[in-house]
Design a protein around this motif. Structure first.
Motif, PDB file in Angstrom:
ATOM      1  N   ARG A   3       0.731  -1.236   0.020  1.00  0.00           N
ATOM      2  CA  ARG A   3       0.065   0.112   0.095  1.00  0.00           C
ATOM      3  C   ARG A   3       0.888   1.204   0.021  1.00  0.00           C
ATOM      4  O   ARG A   3       0.636   2.111  -0.548  1.00  0.00           O
ATOM      5  CB  ARG A   3      -0.920  -0.014   1.208  1.00  0.00           C
ATOM      6  N   GLN A   4       2.010   1.228   0.889  1.00  0.00           N
ATOM      7  CA  GLN A   4       2.993   2.432   0.973  1.00  0.00           C
ATOM      8  C   GLN A   4       3.322   2.615  -0.519  1.00  0.00           C
ATOM      9  O   GLN A   4       3.452   3.812  -0.969  1.00  0.00           O
ATOM     10  CB  GLN A   4       3.902   2.143   1.848  1.00  0.00           C
ATOM     11  N   ARG A   5       3.782   1.646  -1.123  1.00  0.00           N
ATOM     12  CA  ARG A   5       4.534   1.787  -2.575  1.00  0.00           C
ATOM     13  C   ARG A   5       3.347   2.424  -3.596  1.00  0.00           C
ATOM     14  O   ARG A   5       3.540   3.304  -4.408  1.00  0.00           O
ATOM     15  CB  ARG A   5       5.024   0.465  -3.126  1.00  0.00           C
ATOM     16  N   GLU A   6       2.252   1.858  -3.657  1.00  0.00           N
ATOM     17  CA  GLU A   6       1.133   2.356  -4.451  1.00  0.00           C
ATOM     18  C   GLU A   6       0.682   3.643  -3.969  1.00  0.00           C
ATOM     19  O   GLU A   6       0.534   4.468  -5.006  1.00  0.00           O
ATOM     20  CB  GLU A   6      -0.070   1.234  -3.948  1.00  0.00           C
ATOM     21  N   ALA A   7       0.752   4.061  -2.599  1.00  0.00           N
ATOM     22  CA  ALA A   7       0.425   5.484  -2.260  1.00  0.00           C
ATOM     23  C   ALA A   7       1.610   6.370  -2.854  1.00  0.00           C
ATOM     24  O   ALA A   7       1.306   7.199  -3.361  1.00  0.00           O
ATOM     25  CB  ALA A   7       0.343   5.751  -1.009  1.00  0.00           C
ATOM     26  N   ARG A   8       3.014   6.052  -2.843  1.00  0.00           N
ATOM     27  CA  ARG A   8       3.965   6.739  -3.413  1.00  0.00           C
ATOM     28  C   ARG A   8       3.883   6.994  -4.875  1.00  0.00           C
ATOM     29  O   ARG A   8       3.881   7.932  -5.531  1.00  0.00           O
ATOM     30  CB  ARG A   8       5.280   6.159  -3.250  1.00  0.00           C
ATOM     31  N   GLY A   9       3.412   5.865  -5.459  1.00  0.00           N
ATOM     32  CA  GLY A   9       3.165   5.985  -7.017  1.00  0.00           C
ATOM     33  C   GLY A   9       2.016   6.674  -7.436  1.00  0.00           C
ATOM     34  O   GLY A   9       2.254   7.402  -8.604  1.00  0.00           O
ATOM     35  N   LEU A  10       1.026   6.815  -6.730  1.00  0.00           N
ATOM     36  CA  LEU A  10       0.002   7.783  -7.228  1.00  0.00           C
ATOM     37  C   LEU A  10       0.343   9.104  -6.664  1.00  0.00           C
ATOM     38  O   LEU A  10      -0.443  10.109  -7.646  1.00  0.00           O
ATOM     39  CB  LEU A  10      -1.529   7.281  -5.990  1.00  0.00           C
ATOM     40  N   LYS A  11       0.794   9.443  -5.924  1.00  0.00           N
ATOM     41  CA  LYS A  11       1.357  10.821  -5.397  1.00  0.00           C
ATOM     42  C   LYS A  11       2.378  11.170  -6.508  1.00  0.00           C
ATOM     43  O   LYS A  11       2.269  12.314  -6.939  1.00  0.00           O
ATOM     44  CB  LYS A  11       2.170  10.901  -4.102  1.00  0.00           C
ATOM     45  N   ALA A  12       3.042  10.450  -6.965  1.00  0.00           N
ATOM     46  CA  ALA A  12       4.316  10.773  -8.067  1.00  0.00           C
ATOM     47  C   ALA A  12       3.552  11.272  -9.406  1.00  0.00           C
ATOM     48  O   ALA A  12       3.842  12.072 -10.027  1.00  0.00           O
ATOM     49  CB  ALA A  12       5.247   9.539  -8.187  1.00  0.00           C
ATOM     50  N   TYR A  13       2.545  10.274  -9.771  1.00  0.00           N
ATOM     51  CA  TYR A  13       1.731  10.610 -10.867  1.00  0.00           C
ATOM     52  C   TYR A  13       0.995  11.837 -10.709  1.00  0.00           C
ATOM     53  O   TYR A  13       0.786  12.753 -11.672  1.00  0.00           O
ATOM     54  CB  TYR A  13       0.548   9.340 -11.002  1.00  0.00           C
ATOM     55  N   HIS A  14       0.307  12.199  -9.576  1.00  0.00           N
ATOM     56  CA  HIS A  14      -0.431  13.364  -9.504  1.00  0.00           C
ATOM     57  C   HIS A  14       0.731  14.465  -9.513  1.00  0.00           C
ATOM     58  O   HIS A  14       0.415  15.622 -10.188  1.00  0.00           O
ATOM     59  CB  HIS A  14      -1.361  13.435  -8.150  1.00  0.00           C
ATOM     60  N   ASP A  15       1.678  14.502  -8.832  1.00  0.00           N
ATOM     61  CA  ASP A  15       2.822  15.605  -8.926  1.00  0.00           C
ATOM     62  C   ASP A  15       3.009  15.781 -10.255  1.00  0.00           C
ATOM     63  O   ASP A  15       3.444  17.027 -10.560  1.00  0.00           O
ATOM     64  CB  ASP A  15       3.803  15.170  -8.138  1.00  0.00           C
ATOM     65  N   THR A  55       9.229  27.840 -34.055  1.00  0.00           N
ATOM     66  CA  THR A  55       9.882  27.029 -33.458  1.00  0.00           C
ATOM     67  C   THR A  55       9.071  26.013 -32.903  1.00  0.00           C
ATOM     68  O   THR A  55       8.085  26.428 -32.106  1.00  0.00           O
ATOM     69  CB  THR A  55      10.755  27.600 -32.414  1.00  0.00           C
ATOM     70  N   ILE A  56       9.314  24.556 -32.805  1.00  0.00           N
ATOM     71  CA  ILE A  56       8.730  23.647 -32.226  1.00  0.00           C
ATOM     72  C   ILE A  56       9.449  22.961 -31.006  1.00  0.00           C
ATOM     73  O   ILE A  56      10.791  22.798 -31.242  1.00  0.00           O
ATOM     74  CB  ILE A  56       8.033  22.644 -33.046  1.00  0.00           C
ATOM     75  N   SER A  57       9.044  22.985 -30.111  1.00  0.00           N
ATOM     76  CA  SER A  57       9.714  22.580 -28.744  1.00  0.00           C
ATOM     77  C   SER A  57       9.187  21.238 -28.100  1.00  0.00           C
ATOM     78  O   SER A  57       7.953  21.159 -28.004  1.00  0.00           O
ATOM     79  CB  SER A  57       9.958  23.502 -27.590  1.00  0.00           C
ATOM     80  N   PHE A  58       9.813  20.400 -27.809  1.00  0.00           N
ATOM     81  CA  PHE A  58       9.572  19.104 -27.139  1.00  0.00           C
ATOM     82  C   PHE A  58      10.051  19.278 -26.014  1.00  0.00           C
ATOM     83  O   PHE A  58      11.430  19.230 -25.427  1.00  0.00           O
ATOM     84  CB  PHE A  58      10.224  17.938 -27.754  1.00  0.00           C
ATOM     85  N   ILE A  59       9.226  19.325 -24.793  1.00  0.00           N
ATOM     86  CA  ILE A  59       9.400  19.582 -23.563  1.00  0.00           C
ATOM     87  C   ILE A  59       9.206  18.540 -22.651  1.00  0.00           C
ATOM     88  O   ILE A  59       8.123  17.763 -22.347  1.00  0.00           O
ATOM     89  CB  ILE A  59       8.270  20.773 -23.230  1.00  0.00           C
ATOM     90  N   GLU A  60      10.288  18.273 -21.615  1.00  0.00           N
ATOM     91  CA  GLU A  60      10.349  17.244 -20.762  1.00  0.00           C
ATOM     92  C   GLU A  60       9.928  18.088 -19.404  1.00  0.00           C
ATOM     93  O   GLU A  60      10.673  19.174 -19.300  1.00  0.00           O
ATOM     94  CB  GLU A  60      11.591  16.440 -20.446  1.00  0.00           C
ATOM     95  N   VAL A  61       8.963  17.449 -18.591  1.00  0.00           N
ATOM     96  CA  VAL A  61       8.822  18.320 -17.293  1.00  0.00           C
ATOM     97  C   VAL A  61       9.446  17.627 -16.067  1.00  0.00           C
ATOM     98  O   VAL A  61       8.884  16.097 -16.095  1.00  0.00           O
ATOM     99  CB  VAL A  61       7.226  18.909 -17.087  1.00  0.00           C
ATOM    100  N   LYS A  62      10.009  18.174 -15.281  1.00  0.00           N
ATOM    101  CA  LYS A  62      10.519  17.233 -14.037  1.00  0.00           C
ATOM    102  C   LYS A  62      10.151  17.936 -12.865  1.00  0.00           C
ATOM    103  O   LYS A  62      10.667  19.213 -12.816  1.00  0.00           O
ATOM    104  CB  LYS A  62      11.930  17.292 -14.059  1.00  0.00           C
ATOM    105  N   LYS A  63       9.532  17.322 -11.966  1.00  0.00           N
ATOM    106  CA  LYS A  63       9.428  17.816 -10.385  1.00  0.00           C
ATOM    107  C   LYS A  63      10.290  17.160  -9.450  1.00  0.00           C
ATOM    108  O   LYS A  63      10.084  15.680  -9.463  1.00  0.00           O
ATOM    109  CB  LYS A  63       7.967  17.560 -10.358  1.00  0.00           C
ATOM    110  N   ARG A  64      10.891  17.881  -8.847  1.00  0.00           N
ATOM    111  CA  ARG A  64      11.735  17.474  -7.780  1.00  0.00           C
ATOM    112  C   ARG A  64      11.798  18.147  -6.526  1.00  0.00           C
ATOM    113  O   ARG A  64      11.200  19.301  -6.546  1.00  0.00           O
ATOM    114  CB  ARG A  64      13.162  17.122  -8.149  1.00  0.00           C
ATOM    115  N   ARG A  65      12.451  17.579  -5.601  1.00  0.00           N
ATOM    116  CA  ARG A  65      12.738  18.649  -4.138  1.00  0.00           C
ATOM    117  C   ARG A  65      13.209  20.040  -4.713  1.00  0.00           C
ATOM    118  O   ARG A  65      12.884  20.918  -4.121  1.00  0.00           O
ATOM    119  CB  ARG A  65      13.389  17.637  -3.084  1.00  0.00           C
TER     120      ARG A  65
END
Length: 124
Positions: A3-15, A55-65
């Motif tokens: 459940r903890q791993r699943e909760a972390r995965g869900l939080k990462a998805y929403h982030d 100009t066309i840009s392919f954009i990667e988005v990263k969220k970290r601390r």
């Protein structure tokens, strides 16, 4: 899966979804038009494809601390995946008009600050 791993995965998805939404707002404010979000191809996914003028840009988005850890989280393997996915999209959307292409990274940290690194990767 625990459940903890699943909760972390869900939080990462929403982030990730929230970070992509914030990145779209940043792009809009800078005059960019969003062409695609979460563009899936047989060779990978690109978070955002945007266009400004010719100009066309392919954009990667990263969220970290921190913005620094987000910037360093773009690996060589991900860069290759982005190139492949962009190639697929350019073939599929042959009607896109552009003079230049680039790959950008938008990072967001826990404090809500963003950093937009343009032309972050180049194909050799």
């Amino acid at each position: 899966m625990s459940r903890q791993r699943e909760a972390r995965g869900l939080k990462a998805y929403h982030d990730g979804v929230n970070a992509e939404e914030a990145a779209c707002q940043i792009l809009h404010a800078a005059g960019w038009r969003i062409l695609l979000r979460r563009a899936r191809t047989p060779r990978g996914e690109i978070d955002i494809v945007a266009q400004k003028e010719t100009t066309i840009s392919f954009i990667e988005v990263k969220k970290r601390r921190s913005s620094q850890s987000a910037a360093f989280s773009l690996s060589a393997k991900q860069s290759l995946r982005l190139f492949g996915a962009a190639e697929c999209l350019l073939q599929h959307y042959g009607d896109w008009a552009y003079e230049s292409l680039r790959f950008d990274l938008i990072t967001l940290d826990d404090a809500g600050k963003h950093r937009w690194i343009t032309d972050i990767i180049r194909q050799m």
